[in-house]
Design a protein around this motif. Sequence first.
Motif, PDB file in Angstrom:
ATOM      1  N   SER A 178       9.749 -28.353  43.816  1.00 57.83           N
ATOM      2  CA  SER A 178      10.891 -27.967  42.989  1.00 57.83           C
ATOM      3  C   SER A 178      11.977 -27.356  43.853  1.00 57.83           C
ATOM      4  CB  SER A 178      10.453 -26.958  41.930  1.00 57.83           C
ATOM      5  OG  SER A 178      11.558 -26.490  41.187  1.00 57.83           O
ATOM      6  N   ALA A 179      13.231 -27.689  43.554  1.00 60.38           N
ATOM      7  CA  ALA A 179      14.361 -27.007  44.189  1.00 60.38           C
ATOM      8  C   ALA A 179      14.518 -25.622  43.574  1.00 60.38           C
ATOM      9  CB  ALA A 179      15.631 -27.831  44.005  1.00 60.38           C
ATOM     10  N   GLY A 180      15.173 -24.740  44.311  1.00 61.61           N
ATOM     11  CA  GLY A 180      15.407 -23.385  43.817  1.00 61.61           C
ATOM     12  C   GLY A 180      14.277 -22.444  44.188  1.00 61.61           C
ATOM     13  N   LYS A 181      14.309 -21.281  43.585  1.00 61.08           N
ATOM     14  CA  LYS A 181      13.326 -20.252  43.917  1.00 61.08           C
ATOM     15  C   LYS A 181      11.943 -20.621  43.387  1.00 61.08           C
ATOM     16  CE  LYS A 181      16.593 -16.549  44.569  1.00 61.08           C
ATOM     17  NZ  LYS A 181      16.940 -15.137  44.343  1.00 61.08           N
ATOM     18  N   LEU A 182      10.967 -19.895  43.878  1.00 53.95           N
ATOM     19  CA  LEU A 182       9.573 -20.206  43.578  1.00 53.95           C
ATOM     20  C   LEU A 182       9.274 -20.156  42.089  1.00 53.95           C
ATOM     21  CD1 LEU A 182       6.878 -20.846  44.996  1.00 53.95           C
ATOM     22  CD2 LEU A 182       6.440 -18.383  45.042  1.00 53.95           C
ATOM     23  N   ILE A 183      10.019 -19.355  41.335  1.00 55.87           N
ATOM     24  CA  ILE A 183       9.785 -19.253  39.901  1.00 55.87           C
ATOM     25  C   ILE A 183       9.931 -20.612  39.226  1.00 55.87           C
ATOM     26  CG2 ILE A 183      12.187 -18.613  39.402  1.00 55.87           C
ATOM     27  CD1 ILE A 183       9.043 -17.295  37.608  1.00 55.87           C
ATOM     28  N   GLU A 184      10.793 -21.465  39.774  1.00 54.30           N
ATOM     29  CA  GLU A 184      10.972 -22.804  39.196  1.00 54.30           C
ATOM     30  C   GLU A 184       9.695 -23.635  39.358  1.00 54.30           C
ATOM     31  OE1 GLU A 184      13.544 -23.600  37.432  1.00 54.30           O
ATOM     32  OE2 GLU A 184      14.506 -21.671  37.862  1.00 54.30           O
ATOM     33  N   LEU A 185       9.090 -23.563  40.527  1.00 55.30           N
ATOM     34  CA  LEU A 185       7.831 -24.262  40.737  1.00 55.30           C
ATOM     35  C   LEU A 185       6.734 -23.670  39.855  1.00 55.30           C
ATOM     36  CD1 LEU A 185       6.206 -26.368  42.419  1.00 55.30           C
ATOM     37  CD2 LEU A 185       5.680 -24.494  43.996  1.00 55.30           C
ATOM     38  N   GLU A 186       6.702 -22.375  39.738  1.00 50.53           N
ATOM     39  CA  GLU A 186       5.681 -21.715  38.923  1.00 50.53           C
ATOM     40  C   GLU A 186       5.785 -22.144  37.463  1.00 50.53           C
ATOM     41  OE1 GLU A 186       3.777 -17.233  38.499  1.00 50.53           O
ATOM     42  OE2 GLU A 186       5.844 -17.476  39.172  1.00 50.53           O
ATOM     43  N   ARG A 187       6.997 -22.292  36.960  1.00 52.19           N
ATOM     44  CA  ARG A 187       7.183 -22.747  35.574  1.00 52.19           C
ATOM     45  C   ARG A 187       6.586 -24.137  35.377  1.00 52.19           C
ATOM     46  NH1 ARG A 187      12.896 -20.674  35.950  1.00 52.19           N
ATOM     47  NH2 ARG A 187      12.909 -18.627  34.949  1.00 52.19           N
ATOM     48  N   GLN A 188       6.810 -25.014  36.351  1.00 49.91           N
ATOM     49  CA  GLN A 188       6.275 -26.368  36.226  1.00 49.91           C
ATOM     50  C   GLN A 188       4.756 -26.389  36.350  1.00 49.91           C
ATOM     51  OE1 GLN A 188       8.347 -29.448  38.475  1.00 49.91           O
ATOM     52  NE2 GLN A 188      10.164 -28.138  38.636  1.00 49.91           N
ATOM     53  N   LEU A 189       4.221 -25.539  37.217  1.00 51.49           N
ATOM     54  CA  LEU A 189       2.766 -25.487  37.393  1.00 51.49           C
ATOM     55  C   LEU A 189       2.048 -24.964  36.150  1.00 51.49           C
ATOM     56  CD1 LEU A 189       2.545 -24.184  41.064  1.00 51.49           C
ATOM     57  CD2 LEU A 189       1.813 -26.430  40.234  1.00 51.49           C
ATOM     58  N   ALA A 190       2.785 -24.224  35.305  1.00 47.80           N
ATOM     59  CA  ALA A 190       2.177 -23.743  34.062  1.00 47.80           C
ATOM     60  C   ALA A 190       1.768 -24.906  33.159  1.00 47.80           C
ATOM     61  CB  ALA A 190       3.153 -22.825  33.326  1.00 47.80           C
ATOM     62  N   ASN A 191       2.428 -26.057  33.351  1.00 52.65           N
ATOM     63  CA  ASN A 191       2.126 -27.229  32.515  1.00 52.65           C
ATOM     64  C   ASN A 191       1.481 -28.369  33.293  1.00 52.65           C
ATOM     65  OD1 ASN A 191       3.440 -26.070  30.189  1.00 52.65           O
ATOM     66  ND2 ASN A 191       5.396 -26.516  31.205  1.00 52.65           N
ATOM     67  N   GLN A 192       1.250 -28.164  34.588  1.00 50.41           N
ATOM     68  CA  GLN A 192       0.706 -29.248  35.401  1.00 50.41           C
ATOM     69  C   GLN A 192      -0.250 -28.659  36.433  1.00 50.41           C
ATOM     70  OE1 GLN A 192       3.569 -31.964  37.046  1.00 50.41           O
ATOM     71  NE2 GLN A 192       2.113 -32.846  38.488  1.00 50.41           N
ATOM     72  N   HIS A 193      -1.531 -28.748  36.173  1.00 50.93           N
ATOM     73  CA  HIS A 193      -2.525 -28.212  37.095  1.00 50.93           C
ATOM     74  C   HIS A 193      -2.725 -29.160  38.270  1.00 50.93           C
ATOM     75  CE1 HIS A 193      -5.975 -26.027  38.535  1.00 50.93           C
ATOM     76  NE2 HIS A 193      -6.703 -27.133  38.507  1.00 50.93           N
ATOM     77  N   LEU A 194      -2.831 -28.587  39.464  1.00 46.83           N
ATOM     78  CA  LEU A 194      -3.126 -29.384  40.647  1.00 46.83           C
ATOM     79  C   LEU A 194      -4.576 -29.122  41.037  1.00 46.83           C
ATOM     80  CD1 LEU A 194       0.095 -28.735  42.799  1.00 46.83           C
ATOM     81  CD2 LEU A 194      -0.329 -30.560  41.146  1.00 46.83           C
ATOM     82  N   PRO A 195      -5.480 -30.091  40.841  1.00 37.67           N
ATOM     83  CA  PRO A 195      -6.903 -29.850  41.098  1.00 37.67           C
ATOM     84  C   PRO A 195      -7.217 -29.866  42.588  1.00 37.67           C
ATOM     85  CG  PRO A 195      -6.564 -32.112  40.440  1.00 37.67           C
ATOM     86  CD  PRO A 195      -5.224 -31.458  40.326  1.00 37.67           C
ATOM     87  N   GLY A 196      -8.349 -29.288  42.932  1.00 33.74           N
ATOM     88  CA  GLY A 196      -8.804 -29.347  44.313  1.00 33.74           C
ATOM     89  C   GLY A 196      -9.053 -27.977  44.903  1.00 33.74           C
ATOM     90  N   THR A 197      -9.929 -27.939  45.907  1.00 33.29           N
ATOM     91  CA  THR A 197     -10.288 -26.683  46.577  1.00 33.29           C
ATOM     92  C   THR A 197      -9.729 -26.622  47.996  1.00 33.29           C
ATOM     93  OG1 THR A 197     -12.385 -27.645  47.326  1.00 33.29           O
ATOM     94  CG2 THR A 197     -12.400 -26.451  45.216  1.00 33.29           C
ATOM     95  N   CYS A 198      -8.793 -27.477  48.292  1.00 35.04           N
ATOM     96  CA  CYS A 198      -8.105 -27.468  49.586  1.00 35.04           C
ATOM     97  C   CYS A 198      -6.653 -27.835  49.331  1.00 35.04           C
ATOM     98  CB  CYS A 198      -8.754 -28.464  50.551  1.00 35.04           C
ATOM     99  SG  CYS A 198      -7.925 -28.608  52.155  1.00 35.04           S
TER     100      CYS A 198
END
Length: 602
Positions: free
Chosen positions: A47-67
């Motif tokens: 995501s462009a912009g500050k990290l809060i923008e990425l965090e908002r998107q991650l609230a609706n899109q989980h990225l699976p994996g342990t690495c």
Amino acid sequence: MCGIVGYTGSRAAMPIILEGLKKLEYRGYDSAGITTISDRNTHSLKSAGKLIELERQLANQHLPGTCGIGHTRWATHGKPTTENAHPHHSGSIALVHNGIIENYQQLKKSLQEKGYTFASQTDTEVVAHLIHSHYQGDLVKATVRAIEQLHGAYSLLVADSNTPGTLICIKHQSPLVLGLGTDENYVASDIPAILSETREFIFLEDGDMAVVSSAQYQVFADGQEVERPVKTVSWSPAAAEKDGYKHFMLKEIHEQPRAVRDTLRGKFFAGKVVLSDLRLQPNEISDIKRIILVACGTSWHAAMVGKYYLEKYTRIPTEVDIASEYRYRQKIIDSGTLVIPVSQSGETADTLAALKEAKTMGAKVLCICNVMDSSIPRESHGVLYTNAGPEIGVASTKAFTTQLAALYLMTLYLAQERNQLTPEQVADKIVDLEAIPAAMESVLQDGERYARFAERYHNYTDFLFLGRSYNLPIALEGALKLKEISYIHAEGYASGEMKHGPIALIDENMPVVVIATPSEVHEKVLSNMEEVMARKGRVIAISTNSTAVEAVADTFIVPEVPEEFSPMVNVIPTQFIAYYISDFKGCDVDQPRNLAKSVTVE
């Protein structure tokens, strides 16, 4: 200057990486991204912009994996867009990068001729494709072959969905540390990112490549496996939290008395200054003929104060150089030259390069730094740590005052060992120095007055800061802080230079902050203030309880201390002025535009 975080273990990688990036956002906040690996597939979100923008998107899109790997960007090549955000991918390979690849254009052209297409304007994507071009099932070999072609200063963190759970780390003139856990390991560009997860760190050296999995790590240098010491970091994770303050900068302003006490702690014994980490032999001290202080930004201002200290008490000719200028000019250095680099992060690119060149030419190098085992201390012959603790606000505050304390300590030590001061004089100076944190605390109690000041002065578009002698650097530092975080144009000048040009700017719309505490030139400073008043300038004075000053100016009162210690006290009002004006204007105090905390590129 960007922030890098990597994790490999048994827990979900995404939340750990995201929390780490939050701790590193001071290193860059133009864009952010995370890639994780699960079931031999990569999962990525940017995501462009500050990290809060990425965090908002991650609230609706989980990225699976342990690495996984993550990045927060300070833009160098390409605009701050989603396309230019890291991680960058090429086939099964994902990569994040801090630094600059100087020959990326030539490499890009060669890769395009091989059929690679580019989705971004960055130099980083070139590295991802370059590794992929050498990839034949062995990520380590492909990475080694790729970095042989790179020119520049960089750190890289590479993952491959074909080898899930393994991270490849490369450090070349840009910081990268390993954090060690139980059945899990971490990678970061700075300690605070993973300090809540581990206290055990390995500080990679230039040229190191580390291969990291959940169960183990290996470090290679010049193709051979090497051992790097594991260091325990004593910083508390809570030290990197706001602790109830509105901003990190405000918290760090208030931490200054504690930080200065910590810098002084353990440095005195039986009325003497003891600095064993400088590792100086008596003959080396007596052979010093010239001192050169090199630094950038706020650290350069601290070095300017250090020049006054060193020349007064050691009687050694002392120069102060901006590192970016010093490294590129003709230098006169011999074995009688002592070079003192000053850096908060220990990774400042220009200061590090200046250090290395001076060292190669035969100088003795003793650094002043805040971050343990960072690049500058490792390259120096000796070090004096400031013990300020983690400083998260981009605009430096407690790092500056602890640098002043460290410079005074180093001065006393050299003067003591060269017999320029008697034992009685040293003991008296130590007593005076140890009283300064209490004087700083008294200034910190007046924050509300600065808030009211901000309400009156936030609409002015230009400020002038004036100081003399020890407080000329404080005028420069005050102007720098105001322009950094409030975006108000401000300039610092020697008071005596005002008549040589800047006085032409003064009218009723020009606030002039004058540092007017008692000094050998106090009467001359008062005359400078009168000259400003005569041109209808609005004078704001930083002074002790002086009737003469209060009669002509809005005054911020500070306690009276010996003149040589006044910079440590007088800088606090300038920090408050910048902070409260910035906050009143609604600026982002901790993350001002276009800046980053650790300047690791030219």
